[in-house]
Scaffold this motif. Sequence first.
Motif, mmCIF file in Angstrom:
data_model
loop_
_atom_site.group_PDB
_atom_site.id
_atom_site.type_symbol
_atom_site.label_atom_id
_atom_site.label_comp_id
_atom_site.label_asym_id
_atom_site.label_seq_id
_atom_site.Cartn_x
_atom_site.Cartn_y
_atom_site.Cartn_z
ATOM 1 N N VAL A 22 0.809 -1.428 -0.560
ATOM 2 C CA VAL A 22 0.187 0.013 -0.293
ATOM 3 C C VAL A 22 0.952 1.360 -0.158
ATOM 4 O O VAL A 22 0.384 2.285 -0.645
ATOM 5 N N PHE A 23 2.028 1.352 1.422
ATOM 6 C CA PHE A 23 2.510 2.825 0.952
ATOM 7 C C PHE A 23 3.618 2.820 -0.070
ATOM 8 O O PHE A 23 3.514 3.489 -1.179
ATOM 9 N N GLU A 24 4.248 1.807 -1.407
ATOM 10 C CA GLU A 24 4.524 1.716 -2.474
ATOM 11 C C GLU A 24 4.080 1.797 -3.668
ATOM 12 O O GLU A 24 4.050 1.749 -4.151
ATOM 13 N N LYS A 25 2.366 2.304 -3.376
ATOM 14 C CA LYS A 25 1.673 1.877 -5.173
ATOM 15 C C LYS A 25 1.898 2.916 -5.826
ATOM 16 O O LYS A 25 2.014 4.638 -4.947
ATOM 17 N N GLY A 26 1.908 2.883 -6.486
ATOM 18 C CA GLY A 26 2.756 3.947 -6.990
ATOM 19 C C GLY A 26 3.719 5.116 -7.735
ATOM 20 O O GLY A 26 3.800 6.084 -7.660
ATOM 21 N N GLY A 27 4.298 4.268 -6.967
ATOM 22 C CA GLY A 27 6.287 4.373 -6.493
ATOM 23 C C GLY A 27 6.874 4.194 -6.995
ATOM 24 O O GLY A 27 7.011 3.377 -7.454
ATOM 25 N N LYS A 28 7.842 5.325 -7.304
ATOM 26 C CA LYS A 28 9.586 5.126 -7.897
ATOM 27 C C LYS A 28 9.893 5.496 -6.948
ATOM 28 O O LYS A 28 10.007 6.208 -6.343
ATOM 29 N N CYS A 29 11.640 5.213 -7.047
ATOM 30 C CA CYS A 29 13.080 5.910 -7.002
ATOM 31 C C CYS A 29 13.051 5.066 -5.752
ATOM 32 O O CYS A 29 12.980 5.998 -4.957
ATOM 33 N N ILE A 30 12.286 3.702 -4.955
ATOM 34 C CA ILE A 30 11.873 3.758 -4.074
ATOM 35 C C ILE A 30 12.927 2.711 -3.074
ATOM 36 O O ILE A 30 14.423 2.431 -3.652
ATOM 37 N N TYR A 31 13.453 3.218 -1.554
ATOM 38 C CA TYR A 31 14.829 3.288 -1.117
ATOM 39 C C TYR A 31 14.036 3.197 0.544
ATOM 40 O O TYR A 31 13.104 3.968 1.274
ATOM 41 N N ALA A 32 15.114 2.421 1.306
ATOM 42 C CA ALA A 32 14.754 2.366 2.525
ATOM 43 C C ALA A 32 16.022 2.853 3.256
ATOM 44 O O ALA A 32 16.903 1.828 3.093
ATOM 45 N N ASN A 33 16.389 3.985 4.783
ATOM 46 C CA ASN A 33 17.690 3.721 4.759
ATOM 47 C C ASN A 33 17.304 3.384 6.712
ATOM 48 O O ASN A 33 16.188 3.082 7.440
ATOM 49 N N TYR A 34 18.255 2.556 7.040
ATOM 50 C CA TYR A 34 18.235 2.205 8.139
ATOM 51 C C TYR A 34 19.398 2.712 9.133
ATOM 52 O O TYR A 34 20.763 2.702 8.551
ATOM 53 N N GLY A 35 19.301 3.032 10.353
ATOM 54 C CA GLY A 35 20.104 3.493 11.439
ATOM 55 C C GLY A 35 20.038 2.871 12.644
ATOM 56 O O GLY A 35 18.707 3.236 13.146
ATOM 57 N N LEU A 36 21.586 3.232 13.444
ATOM 58 C CA LEU A 36 21.002 2.788 15.016
ATOM 59 C C LEU A 36 21.076 3.472 15.325
ATOM 60 O O LEU A 36 21.815 4.232 15.438
#
Length: 116
Positions: free
Chosen positions: A57-71
């Motif tokens: 649902v969050f990414e519907k119709g999305g492009k250039c998708i990424y996730a950042n993970y940090g401590l």
Amino acid sequence: MYTFDFKQVFILTCLIQLSLSEVISSGICNRNIPTVKHFNAKRYLGRWYEYAKYPNVFEKGGKCIYANYGLLQNGDIGIYNFNINEVTGKPNDIRGTAKLAGPGKLKVRFSSMPGK
């Protein structure tokens, strides 16, 4: 009586096959999936770009998708998911946190719904 020509049959067949190509179902999940025994959260950190996916649902119709993970200072993992809406061109993001819930398991929580 109506007769179908080859082109109509071909298009109809393609549409039926396309509609059956992916079925979204809650289904029954296997609760005994083995996890990584010696999960190292530090190796998981950083930016991860999406290569392929199942509908989300969050990414519907999305492009250039990424996730950042940090401590985070408390030892949890901060999450930042981002994409650009293909129709409007506007950025869309959501933030959350993850806690280690067991060997190789993370419990993820997002603070709000996307777009808020």
